[in-house]
Design a protein around this motif. Structure first.
Motif, short mmCIF file in Angstrom:
data_model
loop_
_atom_site.label_atom_id
_atom_site.label_comp_id
_atom_site.label_asym_id
_atom_site.label_seq_id
_atom_site.Cartn_x
_atom_site.Cartn_y
_atom_site.Cartn_z
N ASP A 201 0.83 -0.92 0.23
CA ASP A 201 -0.19 0.08 0.39
C ASP A 201 0.70 1.47 0.05
N HIS A 202 1.16 1.75 -1.67
CA HIS A 202 2.44 2.69 -1.31
C HIS A 202 1.27 3.96 -0.76
N ALA A 203 -0.32 3.94 -1.22
CA ALA A 203 -0.52 4.83 -0.50
C ALA A 203 -0.34 6.06 0.50
N HIS A 204 -0.91 4.50 1.54
CA HIS A 204 -0.31 4.52 2.80
C HIS A 204 0.40 4.42 3.28
N LEU A 205 1.66 4.39 2.67
CA LEU A 205 3.58 4.59 3.38
C LEU A 205 3.16 6.36 2.95
#
Length: 248
Positions: A126-130
């Motif tokens: 989950d790149h958006a979360h990072l």
């Protein structure tokens, strides 16, 4: 103030920390220290991490931050404090950062001195979360970094989505780079990208003067590795002055 032990009722795992310097070569000084988890008898990080199952990962992530800051405060240094964190343990960045902010306020610890590292080796789906985590950290003036860059799953794709303050080049890219033209070309390309994005670079895993010399020639100034100092349990290693000179 107890800096040595975590709350066994909260986590059930007792641990402490070692410190390894990050040096600014051209200025001949220690730029910061990375905290590295250890057992209370200086057992390696794997001894502790193997005990952290899914039910404990959030508490472990929270306590390791607090432990790092408290121990750094007790050692009374004023350089950067680099802390590794687990992005999958952060369920909501604005909530999970509160305990860190509380410790900083309690101790009067300057938030601008804290750098949070996330390793590229951990598979982050989950790149958006990072990105949200790092956005929240920057809001509070923490530095952000990608550790082990070039070793893991995402590479330059991470930089296309968001830009940390710092990347730390993986030590396997640095190992014997003075004898490996392919590694030199790869590292030069990464440095070009980072220069264009205004991202600082730390070269990890420096063990020989040959490796150091190549990276200095490439324009890198921040270094970490056994050439300068090994991690020291619950204390700060001293970097010998000779390490700041390139010998023929």
């Amino acid at each position: 103030m107890n800096c040595g032990k975590c709350n066994p009722q909260q986590l059930g795992i007792d641990f402490s920390m070692a410190f390894q310097p990050i040096v600014a070569f051209n200025e001949k000084r220690t730029w910061g220290y990375e905290t590295l988890v250890r057992g209370v008898n200086n057992e390696p990080a794997s001894f502790i991490l193997d005990q952290v199952n899914e039910s404990k990962v959030h508490s472990f992530d929270q306590i390791i931050r607090s432990r790092s800051i408290r121990l750094a405060h007790s050692l009374q240094f004023d350089q950067i404090l680099s802390i590794n964190f687990l992005p999958n343990a952060v369920y909501k960045p604005e909530n999970c950062i509160q305990s860190t902010l509380k410790v900083c306020d309690e101790l009067g610890f300057d938030k601008k001195r804290i750098m949070f590292e996330v390793t590229e080796i951990e598979k982050i789906t989950d790149h958006a979360h990072l990105k949200n985590i790092f956005t929240e950290y920057k809001k509070h003036q923490f530095l952000t970094a990608i550790d082990d860059f070039g070793a893991g799953y995402s590479g330059l794709n991470l930089l296309a989505e968001w830009q940390p303050d710092i990347i730390k080049l993986d030590m396997n890219l640095i190992r014997d780079i003075d004898q490996n033209k392919t590694k030199q070309l790869i590292v030069k390309s990464i440095l070009d990208v980072c220069n264009g994005l205004n991202i600082k670079v730390i070269s990890e895993g420096i063990e020989t003067v040959g490796e150091l010399s190549v990276m200095v020639d490439f324009g890198v100034d921040l270094f970490q590795g056994y050439y300068f100092a090994k991690p020291l349990f619950e204390n700060l290693p001293v970097v010998p002055e000779a390490c700041f000179t390139l010998h023929a």
